[in-house]
Write an enzyme that holds these catalytic residues in place. Structure first.
Site, PDB file in Angstrom:
ATOM      1  N   GLU A  38     -11.693 -14.673 -66.764  1.00 19.16           N
ATOM      2  CA  GLU A  38     -12.399 -13.608 -66.065  1.00 19.16           C
ATOM      3  C   GLU A  38     -12.022 -12.308 -66.768  1.00 19.16           C
ATOM      4  O   GLU A  38     -10.841 -12.046 -66.951  1.00 19.16           O
ATOM      5  CB  GLU A  38     -11.934 -13.545 -64.609  1.00 19.16           C
ATOM      6  CG  GLU A  38     -12.405 -14.713 -63.782  1.00 19.16           C
ATOM      7  CD  GLU A  38     -11.780 -14.712 -62.394  1.00 19.16           C
ATOM      8  OE1 GLU A  38     -12.038 -13.771 -61.626  1.00 19.16           O
ATOM      9  OE2 GLU A  38     -11.027 -15.653 -62.092  1.00 19.16           O
ATOM     10  N   ARG A 265      -0.073 -24.601 -63.934  1.00 18.22           N
ATOM     11  CA  ARG A 265       0.183 -23.346 -64.622  1.00 18.22           C
ATOM     12  C   ARG A 265       1.546 -23.351 -65.269  1.00 18.22           C
ATOM     13  O   ARG A 265       2.474 -23.980 -64.776  1.00 18.22           O
ATOM     14  CB  ARG A 265       0.185 -22.187 -63.611  1.00 18.22           C
ATOM     15  CG  ARG A 265      -1.155 -21.626 -63.355  1.00 18.22           C
ATOM     16  CD  ARG A 265      -1.134 -20.570 -62.286  1.00 18.22           C
ATOM     17  NE  ARG A 265      -2.494 -20.371 -61.864  1.00 18.22           N
ATOM     18  CZ  ARG A 265      -3.296 -19.423 -62.369  1.00 18.22           C
ATOM     19  NH1 ARG A 265      -2.838 -18.542 -63.215  1.00 18.22           N
ATOM     20  NH2 ARG A 265      -4.552 -19.339 -61.981  1.00 18.22           N
ATOM     21  N   LYS A 275      -2.231 -10.968 -62.911  1.00 12.58           N
ATOM     22  CA  LYS A 275      -2.895  -9.812 -63.510  1.00 12.58           C
ATOM     23  C   LYS A 275      -2.803  -8.598 -62.602  1.00 12.58           C
ATOM     24  O   LYS A 275      -2.732  -7.475 -63.075  1.00 12.58           O
ATOM     25  CB  LYS A 275      -4.358 -10.155 -63.800  1.00 12.58           C
ATOM     26  CG  LYS A 275      -4.515 -11.106 -64.972  1.00 12.58           C
ATOM     27  CD  LYS A 275      -5.969 -11.252 -65.360  1.00 12.58           C
ATOM     28  CE  LYS A 275      -6.462 -12.620 -64.979  1.00 12.58           C
ATOM     29  NZ  LYS A 275      -7.824 -12.896 -65.426  1.00 12.58           N
TER      30      LYS A 275
HETATM   31  P1  ATP Z   1      -7.303 -14.594 -61.765  1.00 18.35           P
HETATM   32  O1  ATP Z   1      -6.424 -14.520 -60.585  1.00 18.35           O
HETATM   33  O2  ATP Z   1      -7.858 -13.287 -62.167  1.00 18.35           O
HETATM   34  O3  ATP Z   1      -8.293 -15.709 -61.728  1.00 18.35           O
HETATM   35  P2  ATP Z   1      -6.121 -16.175 -63.830  1.00 18.35           P
HETATM   36  O4  ATP Z   1      -4.722 -16.078 -64.322  1.00 18.35           O
HETATM   37  O5  ATP Z   1      -6.581 -17.426 -63.199  1.00 18.35           O
HETATM   38  O6  ATP Z   1      -6.272 -14.941 -62.905  1.00 18.35           O
HETATM   39  P3  ATP Z   1      -8.404 -16.387 -65.592  1.00 18.35           P
HETATM   40  O7  ATP Z   1      -9.016 -15.341 -66.422  1.00 18.35           O
HETATM   41  O8  ATP Z   1      -9.196 -16.996 -64.516  1.00 18.35           O
HETATM   42  O9  ATP Z   1      -7.047 -15.779 -65.014  1.00 18.35           O
HETATM   43  O10 ATP Z   1      -7.781 -17.505 -66.516  1.00 18.35           O
HETATM   44  C1  ATP Z   1      -8.460 -18.097 -67.580  1.00 18.35           C
HETATM   45  C2  ATP Z   1      -7.940 -19.485 -67.803  1.00 18.35           C
HETATM   46  O11 ATP Z   1      -6.524 -19.452 -68.067  1.00 18.35           O
HETATM   47  C3  ATP Z   1      -8.127 -20.333 -66.586  1.00 18.35           C
HETATM   48  O12 ATP Z   1      -8.636 -21.586 -67.002  1.00 18.35           O
HETATM   49  C4  ATP Z   1      -6.764 -20.472 -65.997  1.00 18.35           C
HETATM   50  O13 ATP Z   1      -6.634 -21.677 -65.340  1.00 18.35           O
HETATM   51  C5  ATP Z   1      -5.851 -20.366 -67.223  1.00 18.35           C
HETATM   52  N1  ATP Z   1      -4.536 -19.821 -66.867  1.00 18.35           N
HETATM   53  C6  ATP Z   1      -4.278 -18.682 -66.222  1.00 18.35           C
HETATM   54  N2  ATP Z   1      -2.968 -18.510 -66.013  1.00 18.35           N
HETATM   55  C7  ATP Z   1      -2.343 -19.585 -66.553  1.00 18.35           C
HETATM   56  C8  ATP Z   1      -0.975 -20.011 -66.664  1.00 18.35           C
HETATM   57  N3  ATP Z   1       0.018 -19.280 -66.161  1.00 18.35           N
HETATM   58  N4  ATP Z   1      -0.730 -21.171 -67.285  1.00 18.35           N
HETATM   59  C9  ATP Z   1      -1.734 -21.903 -67.784  1.00 18.35           C
HETATM   60  N5  ATP Z   1      -3.027 -21.575 -67.720  1.00 18.35           N
HETATM   61  C10 ATP Z   1      -3.354 -20.434 -67.110  1.00 18.35           C
HETATM   62 MG    MG Z   2      -8.743 -17.629 -62.472  1.00 19.20          MG
END
Ligand code: ATP
Ligand code: MG
Length: 562
Positions: A38, A265, A275
């Site tokens: 996102e 994660r 974020k």
């Molecule tokens: P938001 O709360 O804004 O959704 P987010 O950390 O999920 O935050 P995204 O932009 O949706 O951010 O993440 C993009 C991709 O990265 C998604 O597929 C998410 O699952 C993966 N991702 C995010 N944080 C982690 C993490 N700590 N470890 C592994 N993968 C992650």
């Molecule tokens: Mg997300």
């Protein structure tokens, strides 16, 4: 024998590779993954592991990996983030298939699908406020309460939905909901919201829309439209899977479906990853920006001097699993230290200089000594470093009344100056406050490194040094971990900012560097001998270099905690 090799290979597969290999064995002919951020913040080290996974699997199985921005919430999104995300992925060493994709490219298709669901009696417009809708969902153990608007006719719903789209209502006045099951044990199936009104322009579609699809009504269909085969996401989406499947089952006749697979994660100790919290650090000026070298963001790690290789290697070491884990920051630091040890040229820099005069060295004379650039890399060669009567050494490499085990410079004892001569401290000069201003030494002219028998004389200590008339001055920023607690966001009722490490940045000015660094450019990485790994910062100006410490030579945190 062959089967043994196979077994060994199978054992080393992670569970995602196993799933993919099973589907290939079952006749799957193409692998298509995607990384779906996102655009509401900068990418961090957790995202990096997901990037390595999605792009890595695509490469491993001769497949493709898309980049798709899930841009369904214009109030939080920004083109700054879209640009930075692309830069960071490419810097990590990956390239997505074709152009980047955007969920907003599918807004029209999603809208048409919403109308289809309305006409089939599977979606309805609800006039209730969000809080009421949420309360009516009740709890997983009791069935929810139906909205009084649930049984509107398709005609009425279609009319209202079109008027929502045409801007006739204010935000919050109406939403479109899927009509699924208000008694489902999965709360997400209790008539989830599909569309909300937002009178906010979108960075790609401008003013075209004032209703925006929810992430849950977008993500699965976007994967479908892009022909994704393995839709890899983090564990919190496991409960969303039945909903994504429900939408696709209502909308799509063909057999093909993206297969969603969840993994846990990866979080990192001594930092925060959400974020929201990272944004707070930036907005409150606690750090210098998203690229502050103390941030766990990719851009911050890059500015600190991390290499893409070290981050990819970190992701590899961390692996994938179904169980959430907190990875020790020390592992990330280990990975960058290991890589920089191989590639970073060694140079001499004195961060806290004290002047040394070699009294028996001819005044006005200079010579150059040859020093190897990297003992770990035979191809790195050597360089000539000027040596003269006046030098700088580290203030803490000298001690007037030293304990026995102090093998650096003390009065009356010999030490070697790296690559040059053996010297002996004879006396010191002090200012009125008793601070040492000059150390007087003598040198032994026969001990020049690499020049015969006396040059091999053994002394206990070797110090780095810089010739004073040749030195260039620089600012050096010593970064340390931003938080002093391993899990700053994990304390109930205590704000994560309470755990900030007040010593996370120390700025040193007037550091003395050997003259070969004059030509160093932003991003260049070095080992300052005996001190650690350093990288030229973007704040450098001609004649005024700024260096960031990437990491020390050793894991000092482990020492402190033992
Ligand atoms: P938001 O709360 O804004 O959704 P987010 O950390 O999920 O935050 P995204 O932009 O949706 O951010 O993440 C993009 C991709 O990265 C998604 O597929 C998410 O699952 C993966 N991702 C995010 N944080 C982690 C993490 N700590 N470890 C592994 N993968 C992650
Ligand atoms: Mg997300």
């Amino acid at each position: 024998m062959a089967s043994e090799t196979n077994e060994t290979r199978e054992k080393s597969l992670n569970f995602l590779e196993e799933i993919i290999e099973e589907s290939i064995a079952g006749g799957e002919t193409r692998i298509q993954t995607r990384f779906p951020p996102e655009p509401n913040g900068y990418l961090h080290i957790g995202h990096a592991t997901s990037i390595c996974l999605n792009f890595g699997l695509a490469t491993e199985y001769q497949g493709k990996c898309n980049l798709r921005f899930d841009d369904t919430n214009p109030s939080k999104e920004d083109v700054e983030y879209i640009d930075s995300i692309q830069q960071d992925i490419q810097w990590l060493g990956f390239q997505w298939e074709g152009e980047p994709h955007f969920a907003s490219d599918y807004f029209q298709q999603l809208y048409d699908w919403a109308e289809k669901l309305i006409l089939e009696g599977k979606a309805y417009v609800d006039d209730q406020p969000a809080e009421v809708i949420s309360a009516q969902r009740m709890t997983p153990t009791e069935p929810g309460v139906n909205s009084p608007y649930r049984d509107r006719t398709p005609e009425e719903n279609l009319d209202l939905f079109r008027r929502m789209k045409n801007g006739e209502f204010q935000a919050g006045e109406k939403v479109l909901r899927a009509k699924i099951d208000m008694a489902s044990s999965n709360m997400l199936m209790r008539d989830p919201i599909m569309y909300r009104i937002m009178h906010v322009p979108h960075h790609r579609t401008g003013d075209k829309w004032c209703i925006y699809p929810m992430y849950d009504f977008t993500h699965g269909q976007s994967d479908y439209l892009e022909g994704i085969t393995q839709s890899i996401c983090t564990l919190e989406f496991e409960v969303h899977r039945p909903l994504y499947n429900w939408f696709l089952d209502q909308l799509i006749d063909t057999e093909y479906r993206p297969r969603q697979i969840e993994f846990a994660r990866r979080n990192l100790s001594y930092t925060v990853m959400s974020k929201r919290r990272l944004l707070e650090l930036v907005q409150k000026g606690i750090v210098a920006g998203w690229d502050d070298p103390r941030m766990p963001t990719i851009t911050g790690l890059r500015r600190a001097g991390y290499t893409p290789e070290s981050i990819r290697n970190f992701a590899e070491k961390v692996g994938v699993a179904r169980r959430e884990i907190v990875v020790d920051m020390a592992l990330l630091e280990f990975c960058v230290r290991e890589h920089l040890n191989k590639i970073a040229p060694r140079v001499m820099a004195v961060l806290d200089p004290v002047r040394v005069v070699i009294d028996n060295y001819p005044e006005g004379q200079t010579e150059t000594v040859e020093i190897e650039n990297n003992p770990e890399d035979e191809t790195a060669g050597t360089r000539m470093v000027p040596f003269s009567r006046e030098l700088y050494i580290e203030r803490d490499d000298f001690m007037e009344n030293a304990p026995k085990k102090f093998f650096r410079m003390t009065p009356g004892n010999e030490v070697r100056l790296k690559g040059a001569y053996i010297v002996k401290c004879e006396s010191v000069e002090k200012d009125a406050e008793g601070n040492i201003t000059t150390i007087h030494c003598t040198y032994d002219v026969d001990t020049r490194s690499g020049t015969g028998s006396a040059s091999n004389r053994k002394v206990k200590g070797t110090l780095h040094w810089v010739s004073a008339p040749d030195a260039i001055e620089a600012e050096v920023r010593l970064y340390d971990r931003l938080f002093k607690d391993p899990d700053p966001a994990g304390h109930k009722d205590i704000d994560f900012k309470e755990f900030l490490n007040e010593n996370s940045l120390k700025v040193l000015t007037g550091c003395k560097l050997e003259p070969s660094l004059k030509e160093a450019k932003e991003g260049d990485r070095f080992q300052f001998q005996r001190l650690g790994y350093f990288c030229v910062d973007k704040d450098s100006k001609p004649g005024a270099l700024v260096f960031n410490r990437t990491v020390g030579l050793k894991d000092t945190w482990a020492k402190q905690n033992n």
